[in-house]
Design a protein around this motif. Structure first.
Motif, PDB file in Angstrom:
ATOM      1  N   UNK A 103      39.701  17.501  57.236  1.00 17.28           N
ATOM      2  CA  UNK A 103      40.456  18.759  57.317  1.00 17.28           C
ATOM      3  C   UNK A 103      41.507  18.637  58.419  1.00 17.28           C
ATOM      4  N   UNK A 104      42.651  19.258  58.206  1.00 18.06           N
ATOM      5  CA  UNK A 104      43.769  19.065  59.133  1.00 18.06           C
ATOM      6  C   UNK A 104      44.687  20.273  59.136  1.00 18.06           C
ATOM      7  N   UNK A 105      45.593  20.266  60.105  1.00 18.94           N
ATOM      8  CA  UNK A 105      46.697  21.220  60.140  1.00 18.94           C
ATOM      9  C   UNK A 105      47.895  20.556  60.791  1.00 18.94           C
ATOM     10  N   UNK A 106      49.085  21.060  60.482  1.00 18.90           N
ATOM     11  CA  UNK A 106      50.326  20.610  61.098  1.00 18.90           C
ATOM     12  C   UNK A 106      50.856  21.722  62.004  1.00 18.90           C
ATOM     13  N   UNK A 107      51.276  21.333  63.199  1.00 13.89           N
ATOM     14  CA  UNK A 107      51.919  22.265  64.121  1.00 13.89           C
ATOM     15  C   UNK A 107      53.306  21.741  64.443  1.00 13.89           C
ATOM     16  N   UNK A 164      41.355  17.464  62.526  1.00 16.56           N
ATOM     17  CA  UNK A 164      42.485  16.818  63.195  1.00 16.56           C
ATOM     18  C   UNK A 164      43.698  17.732  63.178  1.00 16.56           C
ATOM     19  N   UNK A 165      44.480  17.670  64.263  1.00 17.69           N
ATOM     20  CA  UNK A 165      45.720  18.445  64.373  1.00 17.69           C
ATOM     21  C   UNK A 165      46.890  17.494  64.579  1.00 17.69           C
ATOM     22  N   UNK A 166      47.843  17.533  63.658  1.00 16.74           N
ATOM     23  CA  UNK A 166      49.056  16.721  63.783  1.00 16.74           C
ATOM     24  C   UNK A 166      50.177  17.619  64.317  1.00 16.74           C
TER      25      UNK A 166
END
Length: 465
Positions: free
Chosen positions: A109-113, A149-151
């Motif tokens: 699972x992830x997100x983009x900032x 994870x956060x990219x």
């Protein structure tokens, strides 16, 4: 093989960044490596103190986590995938680093900032930037609240504090960074914990929390270390050193500062507030130049903020010359009465005289060489006049076996205070400097450091005449 990381710093005390990084790396036994070159970045800009982003090389991700857990100035650390002046550069570098991020491709699972330093990015443009990384083909679940994870993509713009007249009205994009969040800075929360305004006991010379934490890191404070503060005051350095697990011993010529007005010593009340009271070994009242410590090689570090006369002046036992002359005349007139008054009174308070700053610094270095164990550190603040300071001012205060490892300044305009870190580099044992006098070299005798008579210069507003 090293891994490249992006460090995002708080924009405070930028001159103290590198000494803190190097100190914590030494504490945990690894190296922080400066990249030889970076695409699109000049050599002078790689570790520019005025910019919040530094690129560093480390051998293991655990080293990045260790830095974030101890360094007060670190806000977050990222595994760096790409950077440059254009998104084409960032995308091409990210593709070249596919071996680093492909492990998260399938079921993470992830997100983009997308964010900017010193500017704002509209939501519509943020979406465009996120879409431009579609080539990564991340197949895991998008989780905006609690992802694995956060990219993060950072756009850096000029800091308003460092803009020139030519930059007014402009907000030119300086650089773009893209990477995976490894950890946030855990130690920055301690700045609020040790906030002087929230402290149960403090005085007008109490050191601000952020600086005292930085000083504790310079001492390499850790469980089992034994640290001494010879100018204890209200104990600001003791609490932070004890917070990191060290045992602390403190002394001061004026016991009132340490005791306070209550039944229990003020320092112990504040130490109890922070939960570090068991690590405060003892507090003693004595003149450091006539200290009762009868053996050396006792401490792993000495940390202190010597009084330099702006809010409180340094004192040592003894009489001023004018007082001494009057005492001699009294003694000659009635020697028996004079002897009775000075030795028979139970409440007799020994006289003190001013302790000139340059003498204090020289003595402090020699005292540290006597009391420190090999590789031990002396950490202290030295006020300096901005226009008069020279590197030789610190060098001439040194003695054999002592070496400067860090010298960074907190600038106040006409003057600044330098956080000096000196390391004992010899295994040889030395006697107390106040019992076994040591001749200084000719350069030390002939050179007058800029911090000499600092108090007088300060109250004369640093006027040259």
């Amino acid at each position: 093989m090293t891994i490249r990381y992006l460090v995002f710093f708080a924009q405070v005390h930028p001159e103290f960044r590198l000494p803190e990084l190097q100190s914590i790396a030494e504490l945990y036994g690894f190296q922080v490596i400066k990249p030889a070159s970076l695409p699109g970045v000049s050599e002078n800009e790689i570790w520019n103190p005025s910019r919040p982003f530094w690129v560093i090389d480390l051998e293991d991700e655990a080293h990045a986590i260790a830095l974030a857990e101890r360094c007060i100035l670190i806000k977050s650390i990222y595994e760096l995938y790409g950077h440059g002046n254009t998104y084409e550069d960032v995308h091409s570098q990210t593709l070249a680093c596919a071996h680093l991020w492909q492990r998260f491709k399938e079921d993470t699972s992830f997100r983009f900032i997308v964010t900017a330093y010193s500017d704002r990015i509209p939501m519509s443009r943020q979406k465009e930037i996120v879409d431009s990384f579609a080539f990564m083909d991340m197949r895991g679940k998008i989780d905006l609240k609690n992802p694995d994870e956060t990219f993060t993509c950072y756009e850096e713009y000029p800091d308003a504090r460092y803009k020139t007249k030519e930059d007014d009205g402009k907000n030119t994009l300086l650089h773009i960074f893209f990477g995976r969040l490894v950890t946030v800075g855990k130690a920055r929360a301690l700045v609020q914990k040790f906030d002087v305004k929230k402290r149960s006991y403090y005085g007008n010379t109490s050191m601000e929390a952020e600086i005292s934490l930085l000083m504790a890191n310079q001492t390499l404070a850790s469980p089992g270390k034994f640290i001494y503060d010879p100018f204890m005051g209200t104990g600001s350095m003791a609490y932070t050193a004890a917070q990191f697990g060290a045992f602390v011993f403190g002394s001061d010529i004026d016991g009132r500062q340490m005791r306070g007005k209550g039944d229990s010593p003020g320092i112990m009340i504040a130490a109890t507030q922070y939960g570090v009271a068991p690590r405060i070994i003892d507090l003693c009242t004595f003149d450091v130049t006539r200290n009762p410590l009868r053996c050396g090689d006792l401490f792993d570090a000495i940390v202190t903020d010597p009084p330099y006369g702006v809010r409180a002046g340094a004192k040592r036992l003894g009489r001023k010359e004018s007082d001494r002359d009057r005492r001699v005349q009294k003694r000659l007139a009635n020697p028996e009465r004079e002897l009775l008054q000075t030795t028979a009174q139970e409440d007799y308070v020994p006289p003190t005289k001013p302790y000139e700053l340059s003498d204090l610094v020289r003595d402090l270095v020699r005292l540290a060489r006597y009391l420190l164990r090999p590789n031990g550190r002396l950490v202290f603040f030295l006020p300096t006049v901005t226009d008069e300071y020279e590197a030789v001012d610190v060098e001439t205060a040194l003695c054999s076996g002592m070496e400067v490892v860090a010298n960074s300044v907190q600038d106040f305009g006409n003057w600044g205070r330098r956080l000096i870190t000196i390391k004992k580099t010899t295994n040889e044992s030395f006697g107390s400097p106040f019992e076994d006098g040591e001749e200084t070299d000719d350069d030390s005798k002939n050179h007058v450091p800029a911090h000499k008579d600092f108090r007088e210069k300060y109250f004369k507003r640093f006027q040259k005449n």
